[in-house]
Design a protein around this motif. Structure first.
Motif, PDB file in Angstrom:
ATOM      1  N   VAL B  86       0.837  -1.196   0.000  1.00  0.00           N
ATOM      2  CA  VAL B  86       0.000   0.000   0.000  1.00  0.00           C
ATOM      3  C   VAL B  86       0.875   1.251   0.000  1.00  0.00           C
ATOM      4  O   VAL B  86       1.711   1.428   0.887  1.00  0.00           O
ATOM      5  CB  VAL B  86      -0.917  -0.022   1.247  1.00  0.00           C
ATOM      6  CG1 VAL B  86      -1.443   1.380   1.537  1.00  0.00           C
ATOM      7  CG2 VAL B  86      -2.058  -0.968   1.020  1.00  0.00           C
ATOM      8  N   GLU B  87       0.700   2.083  -1.015  1.00  0.00           N
ATOM      9  CA  GLU B  87       1.387   3.380  -1.039  1.00  0.00           C
ATOM     10  C   GLU B  87       0.283   4.428  -1.087  1.00  0.00           C
ATOM     11  O   GLU B  87      -0.288   4.691  -2.142  1.00  0.00           O
ATOM     12  CB  GLU B  87       2.288   3.498  -2.276  1.00  0.00           C
ATOM     13  CG  GLU B  87       3.372   2.437  -2.383  1.00  0.00           C
ATOM     14  CD  GLU B  87       4.618   2.760  -1.540  1.00  0.00           C
ATOM     15  OE1 GLU B  87       4.651   3.834  -0.911  1.00  0.00           O
ATOM     16  OE2 GLU B  87       5.531   1.916  -1.514  1.00  0.00           O
ATOM     17  N   THR B  88       0.017   5.068   0.048  1.00  0.00           N
ATOM     18  CA  THR B  88      -1.151   5.966   0.119  1.00  0.00           C
ATOM     19  C   THR B  88      -1.044   7.113  -0.878  1.00  0.00           C
ATOM     20  O   THR B  88      -2.043   7.537  -1.433  1.00  0.00           O
ATOM     21  CB  THR B  88      -1.332   6.524   1.539  1.00  0.00           C
ATOM     22  OG1 THR B  88      -0.085   7.015   1.997  1.00  0.00           O
ATOM     23  CG2 THR B  88      -1.833   5.466   2.473  1.00  0.00           C
ATOM     24  N   ARG B  89       0.196   7.591  -1.108  1.00  0.00           N
ATOM     25  CA  ARG B  89       0.301   8.720  -2.041  1.00  0.00           C
ATOM     26  C   ARG B  89      -0.102   8.298  -3.448  1.00  0.00           C
ATOM     27  O   ARG B  89      -0.653   9.095  -4.208  1.00  0.00           O
ATOM     28  CB  ARG B  89       1.722   9.296  -2.013  1.00  0.00           C
ATOM     29  CG  ARG B  89       2.759   8.509  -2.728  1.00  0.00           C
ATOM     30  CD  ARG B  89       4.123   8.627  -2.096  1.00  0.00           C
ATOM     31  NE  ARG B  89       4.799   7.356  -2.279  1.00  0.00           N
ATOM     32  CZ  ARG B  89       5.512   7.058  -3.356  1.00  0.00           C
ATOM     33  NH1 ARG B  89       5.656   7.926  -4.325  1.00  0.00           N
ATOM     34  NH2 ARG B  89       6.077   5.884  -3.485  1.00  0.00           N
ATOM     35  N   GLU B 133      -6.970  -2.010   3.254  1.00  0.00           N
ATOM     36  CA  GLU B 133      -5.732  -1.750   3.991  1.00  0.00           C
ATOM     37  C   GLU B 133      -5.324  -0.283   3.875  1.00  0.00           C
ATOM     38  O   GLU B 133      -4.732   0.275   4.801  1.00  0.00           O
ATOM     39  CB  GLU B 133      -4.603  -2.646   3.466  1.00  0.00           C
ATOM     40  CG  GLU B 133      -3.318  -2.403   4.219  1.00  0.00           C
ATOM     41  CD  GLU B 133      -2.544  -3.664   4.519  1.00  0.00           C
ATOM     42  OE1 GLU B 133      -3.155  -4.741   4.576  1.00  0.00           O
ATOM     43  OE2 GLU B 133      -1.318  -3.553   4.697  1.00  0.00           O
ATOM     44  N   THR B 137      -4.931   1.781   7.208  1.00  0.00           N
ATOM     45  CA  THR B 137      -3.655   2.461   7.453  1.00  0.00           C
ATOM     46  C   THR B 137      -3.899   3.923   7.790  1.00  0.00           C
ATOM     47  O   THR B 137      -3.379   4.450   8.784  1.00  0.00           O
ATOM     48  CB  THR B 137      -2.746   2.371   6.206  1.00  0.00           C
ATOM     49  OG1 THR B 137      -2.466   1.011   5.942  1.00  0.00           O
ATOM     50  CG2 THR B 137      -1.433   3.122   6.427  1.00  0.00           C
ATOM     51  N   LEU B 138      -4.728   4.578   6.982  1.00  0.00           N
ATOM     52  CA  LEU B 138      -4.971   6.010   7.190  1.00  0.00           C
ATOM     53  C   LEU B 138      -5.736   6.248   8.490  1.00  0.00           C
ATOM     54  O   LEU B 138      -5.503   7.242   9.183  1.00  0.00           O
ATOM     55  CB  LEU B 138      -5.714   6.607   6.004  1.00  0.00           C
ATOM     56  CG  LEU B 138      -4.857   6.756   4.738  1.00  0.00           C
ATOM     57  CD1 LEU B 138      -5.695   7.330   3.605  1.00  0.00           C
ATOM     58  CD2 LEU B 138      -3.643   7.647   5.001  1.00  0.00           C
ATOM     59  N   GLY B 140      -5.404   4.489  11.101  1.00  0.00           N
ATOM     60  CA  GLY B 140      -4.483   4.228  12.213  1.00  0.00           C
ATOM     61  C   GLY B 140      -3.435   5.313  12.367  1.00  0.00           C
ATOM     62  O   GLY B 140      -2.651   5.322  13.324  1.00  0.00           O
ATOM     63  N   ARG B 141      -3.415   6.244  11.439  1.00  0.00           N
ATOM     64  CA  ARG B 141      -2.428   7.315  11.443  1.00  0.00           C
ATOM     65  C   ARG B 141      -2.599   8.161  12.698  1.00  0.00           C
ATOM     66  O   ARG B 141      -3.711   8.490  13.102  1.00  0.00           O
ATOM     67  CB  ARG B 141      -2.685   8.173  10.203  1.00  0.00           C
ATOM     68  CG  ARG B 141      -1.632   9.177   9.871  1.00  0.00           C
ATOM     69  CD  ARG B 141      -2.111   9.946   8.642  1.00  0.00           C
ATOM     70  NE  ARG B 141      -1.008  10.587   7.943  1.00  0.00           N
ATOM     71  CZ  ARG B 141      -0.569  11.799   8.250  1.00  0.00           C
ATOM     72  NH1 ARG B 141      -1.123  12.477   9.227  1.00  0.00           N
ATOM     73  NH2 ARG B 141       0.439  12.319   7.572  1.00  0.00           N
ATOM     74  N   GLY B 142      -1.456   8.511  13.297  1.00  0.00           N
ATOM     75  CA  GLY B 142      -1.516   9.333  14.495  1.00  0.00           C
ATOM     76  C   GLY B 142      -2.078  10.695  14.182  1.00  0.00           C
ATOM     77  O   GLY B 142      -1.740  11.301  13.177  1.00  0.00           O
ATOM     78  N   ARG B 143      -2.976  11.144  15.028  1.00  0.00           N
ATOM     79  CA  ARG B 143      -3.530  12.482  14.826  1.00  0.00           C
ATOM     80  C   ARG B 143      -3.955  13.034  16.167  1.00  0.00           C
ATOM     81  O   ARG B 143      -4.199  12.285  17.129  1.00  0.00           O
ATOM     82  CB  ARG B 143      -4.690  12.448  13.833  1.00  0.00           C
ATOM     83  CG  ARG B 143      -5.973  11.811  14.386  1.00  0.00           C
ATOM     84  CD  ARG B 143      -6.991  11.579  13.297  1.00  0.00           C
ATOM     85  NE  ARG B 143      -6.668  10.382  12.524  1.00  0.00           N
ATOM     86  CZ  ARG B 143      -6.517  10.349  11.211  1.00  0.00           C
ATOM     87  NH1 ARG B 143      -6.616  11.451  10.513  1.00  0.00           N
ATOM     88  NH2 ARG B 143      -6.238   9.227  10.586  1.00  0.00           N
ATOM     89  N   ALA B 144      -4.050  14.345  16.217  1.00  0.00           N
ATOM     90  CA  ALA B 144      -4.518  14.996  17.444  1.00  0.00           C
ATOM     91  C   ALA B 144      -5.995  14.647  17.640  1.00  0.00           C
ATOM     92  O   ALA B 144      -6.689  14.372  16.670  1.00  0.00           O
ATOM     93  CB  ALA B 144      -4.326  16.495  17.326  1.00  0.00           C
ATOM     94  N   ARG B 213      -5.986  11.623   5.646  1.00  0.00           N
ATOM     95  CA  ARG B 213      -4.548  11.829   5.522  1.00  0.00           C
ATOM     96  C   ARG B 213      -4.127  13.135   6.185  1.00  0.00           C
ATOM     97  O   ARG B 213      -2.937  13.384   6.382  1.00  0.00           O
ATOM     98  CB  ARG B 213      -4.131  11.832   4.046  1.00  0.00           C
ATOM     99  CG  ARG B 213      -2.625  11.680   3.915  1.00  0.00           C
ATOM    100  CD  ARG B 213      -2.215  10.889   2.713  1.00  0.00           C
ATOM    101  NE  ARG B 213      -0.907  10.306   2.913  1.00  0.00           N
ATOM    102  CZ  ARG B 213       0.181  10.707   2.241  1.00  0.00           C
ATOM    103  NH1 ARG B 213       0.094  11.673   1.362  1.00  0.00           N
ATOM    104  NH2 ARG B 213       1.321  10.114   2.473  1.00  0.00           N
TER     105      ARG B 213
END
Lengths: 549, 215
Positions: B86-89, B133, B137-138, B140-144, B213
């Protein structure tokens, strides 16, 4: 008597000193010859030796002229000087033969008194006239020598003037005394006047004769003062070259010897060829070259370099020996330092090569996983799926087993993907540091602020910067319990600055086999530096500075 | 549904072709690289082109370049991109460049043929397909802390399926809800995330992924 006696002693003493100091130089023997010749014409006139004394009277003039013109190198530099000396020798030889043949010992004169010879000669008009002719010729040559000496004094280097000046001045005084004497003699009309002229000559010659050895001693004394500079040189050589204001050895040696014309040339390994600082081959002057002299620098019996310098310096053999020894050590030191630097550079290069090879290997393995194993396993998954569909109508147990295998395969594939990604992120090579950092942010559960340049850099440099970012972010998430992470990568002139800042618990330590020490090695291999600030409770800041072209 | 396959791994390509044929898909052509795929698109005018991302000569993003070219010359042909990872970009670039009929799936998804065939058909009809996925993945990305934390588990499920490019009807089928209920959930999600509501599937996929994202 005393005044007449002293110059001879002075010449003998100085000659012995000079010979001892420089056994291979002609200066010592010339001075000693001058001293003996001084006495030969005067005190040598015993009844038995009278004829010889008369014949060889005045020879010290020859040696003296030779000495003055050849000082300090011992070699006659110019053709004119060589001609003058050859002429003097020839003239005196002829005069000696004439005098030897013509001498009649007479009991009328007390020949034990030196000046009696002169009186004896004066009593005979022919002999006196012959002597006057010889005297005029001698004076002509003396004037020539005078001109040569004045010319040398004028054209001499500062250093040469400093060393040879006093002795040259003595020579000038002596030549003038002789000319004055002949002029007085020629103008004398009576015996009495001649006697007066002779005694004037005696006085002048005695005084000026003493000037030459005095000049030698003065020159010597001056050179001894210079020797204090050897100590300075040794001190300067002891300092690292950066602290000497970048002065190289050549400049230091030239300064110590007060010879701005001095050149330091390096021996080409084990041969008798020399090159200058830029590596241009240099021809050493021949030993009889009066204009330049050579001193070899030897370390453990091997010539490593040579000083090409003002010949006036050969008059200071201890000085030049000490300087050569000090310079030799300095040179050896510089060579060893250069060796160490070269080896370090080689080690650094080889370390960078090892790292680059490691990176290349990781990239290769990553590709192999994607294009090899993963591809094949995906095909197997597809075949299993086909089998599952075909078996669906049949044996339920077979269908279940196939489904189980497919599930196992799926997790194996996910694991393989993770492994390949960890080896070397494709995105880094494809799209650079910014894209790779953003992809890392996608997969990191802690929010990452990405401030990364879009600029692309050489593969190895990007890999190193990436390694720093990935390792620092992993630590921040796993150990530091960070809430936010900042990744900033920016180029500042020829430095790529990589900063990873987190707000975690801090207290990261470099040793203890943590990832940080590996990071440090990695950064050092790229020729960069790593700084870690991680006080307990104050977050962690990791900064790598990597050189980039 | 007329499909062409482009992948340099011959064994995989053949296996996939025969599996798709048995599932009723008309595989009209196969190519081993991007250039050959473009030739097939021009000569066969398929409904969907299935392209591997990594193909010769550089094995980097040839499939994506080929997708852009096909989109420019044949806007009606659906594009399904297969990737090893997986390459989100890549996903976002595809969705932005391509207003309709585009999909991005992990290659592993061929292990579930029914789903895979479904994806081909959705892309062929102009819909969007995003690998789960990518979405997880996105997510699960850390965010405030933010609006995402205010979603109910149901709303979150709706968000995920929406981000995968599924229609309200499909989401309803998946979750055992009526289409109307799903519609309501979608509206709430959009309002909680302060996004412009969008009825069109493709636009909302892009909006949600872009939001996730953090762009």
């Amino acid at each position: 008597m005393i005044a007449d006696f002293l110059p001879g002693v002075a010449f003998l003493a100085c000659g012995t000193l000079a010979w001892e100091r420089r056994p291979d130089s002609r200066i010592g023997p010339l001075m000693i010859a001058t001293g003996f010749a001084w006495y030969f014409g005067t005190y040598g006139a015993s009844p038995d030796l009278g004829r010889l004394a008369y014949a060889f009277q005045g020879w010290f003039l020859v040696f003296l002229a030779w000495l003055v013109l050849a000082y300090p190198s011992g070699h006659l530099r110019s053709m004119a000087a060589r001609l003058a000396i050859v002429s003097l020798v020839a003239l005196f030889a002829i005069r000696s033969i004439v005098r030897f043949a013509d001498f009649h010992l007479s009991t009328e004169y007390d020949l034990t008194i030196p000046s009696e010879i002169d009186r004896y000669v004066a009593s005979d008009t022919f002999k006196a006239n012959a002597d006057v002719v010889f005297g005029l010729l001698i004076d002509a040559l003396a004037i020539t020598v005078l001109v040569l000496v004045v010319n040398r004094l004028r054209t001499e280097t500062n250093l040469g003037r400093r060393v040879a000046g006093p002795i040259l001045l003595g020579g000038i005084a002596f030549a003038i005394a002789n000319v004055v004497d002949t002029a007085a003699l020629a103008s004398a009309n009576s015996f009495a006047e001649r006697i007066a002229a002779w005694s004037l000559r005696d006085s002048l010659i005695e005084i000026s004769g003493a000037l030459v050895p005095i000049g030698f001693l003065v020159g010597l004394a001056r050179s001894r003062i210079t020797r204090g500079r050897v100590a300075d040189l040794v001190v300067e050589l002891g300092q690292p070259s950066g602290d000497r204001g970048g002065s190289d050895l050549e400049v230091l040696v030239a300064r110590a010897l007060r010879d701005p014309s001095l050149r330091l040339v390096h021996a080409v390994d084990g041969s008798d060829r020399f090159v200058d600082g830029e590596g241009v081959p240099v021809e050493l002057p021949r030993p009889d070259d009066g204009r330049r002299a050579v001193t070899r620098l030897e370390v453990r019996g091997r010539t490593i370099a040579a000083l090409v310098h003002d010949p006036a310096l050969v008059e200071q053999p201890e000085l030049i020996r000490s300087v050569a020894a000090a310079a030799g050590l300095g040179l050896e030191n510089e060579r060893l330092a250069a060796d160490v630097r070269a080896q370090l550079e080689e080690v650094r290069k080889s370390r960078a090569r090892i790292v680059a090879a490691g990176d290349a290997e990781r990239r290769r393995i990553e590709r192999d996983i994607h294009d090899g194993a993963q591809q094949q396993l995906v095909t197997v998954a597809l075949l299993l799926e086909t089998a599952r569909i075909r078996a669906a109508d049949g044996d339920a147990e077979v269908a279940a087993t196939v489904a189980n295998a497919a599930a196992q395969l799926e997790s194996a594939l996910a694991e393989l993907r993770r492994l390949a990604r960890g080896l070397h992120p494709v995105v880094l090579v494809e799209a650079g540091l910014r894209a790779a950092t953003e992809a890392l942010a996608d997969r990191t559960p802690v929010p990452i602020t990405v401030r990364v340049t879009d600029e692309r850099f050489p593969l190895e440099l990007e890999a190193t910067a990436w390694f720093v970012v990935a390792e620092a972010v992993t630590n921040a998430v796993r150990h530091a319990r960070a809430q936010t992470i900042l990744v900033a990568i920016e180029r500042r002139q020829a430095i790529l600055e990589v900063d990873v800042v987190d707000d975690g618990i801090g207290g990261a330590e470099r040793d203890r086999g943590s990832g940080l020490s590996g990071l440090e090695d990695r950064v050092a291999a790229a020729g960069g530096s790593l700084a870690v600030r991680s006080e307990a409770g104050a977050g962690t800041t990791i900064r790598a500075e990597l050189p980039c072209a | 549904m007329r499909v062409i396959l482009a992948d340099d791994a011959a064994l995989f390509r053949e296996a996939l072709a025969s599996a798709l044929v048995s599932a009723g898909i008309d595989v009209v052509g196969q190519a081993a690289d991007a250039a050959a795929a473009l030739d097939l698109v021009r000569s066969l005018q398929p409904d969907v082109a299935v392209l591997d991302v990594r193909m010769p000569p550089t094995r980097t993003t040839e499939g994506l370049e080929a997708a852009s070219e096909i989109r420019a010359s044949h806007p009606s042909i659906g594009l399904l991109i297969l990737s090893q990872d997986v390459e989100t970009r890549h996903v976002l670039r595809l969705l932005r460049d391509t207003p309709r009929g585009v999909g991005y799936l992990l290659k592993d998804r061929v292990g579930n043929l029914a789903e895979f065939v479904d994806a081909i058909e959705r892309v062929g009809r102009g819909g969007s397909v995003v690998d789960p996925e990518v979405v997880s993945t996105l997510l699960g990305r850390g965010r405030a802390p933010g609006p995402l934390d205010d979603l109910t588990p149901r709303e979150r499920q709706v968000l995920e399926l929406m981000a995968e490019g599924r229609s309200n009807a499909a989401i309803g089928d998946r979750l055992g809800l009526t289409e109307r209920t799903v519609e309501g959930n979608v509206r709430i999600v959009f309002s909680k995330l302060q996004l412009e509501p969008s009825a069109e599937d493709h636009r909302r996929v892009l909006a949600v992924l872009t939001y996730l994202r953090g762009d």
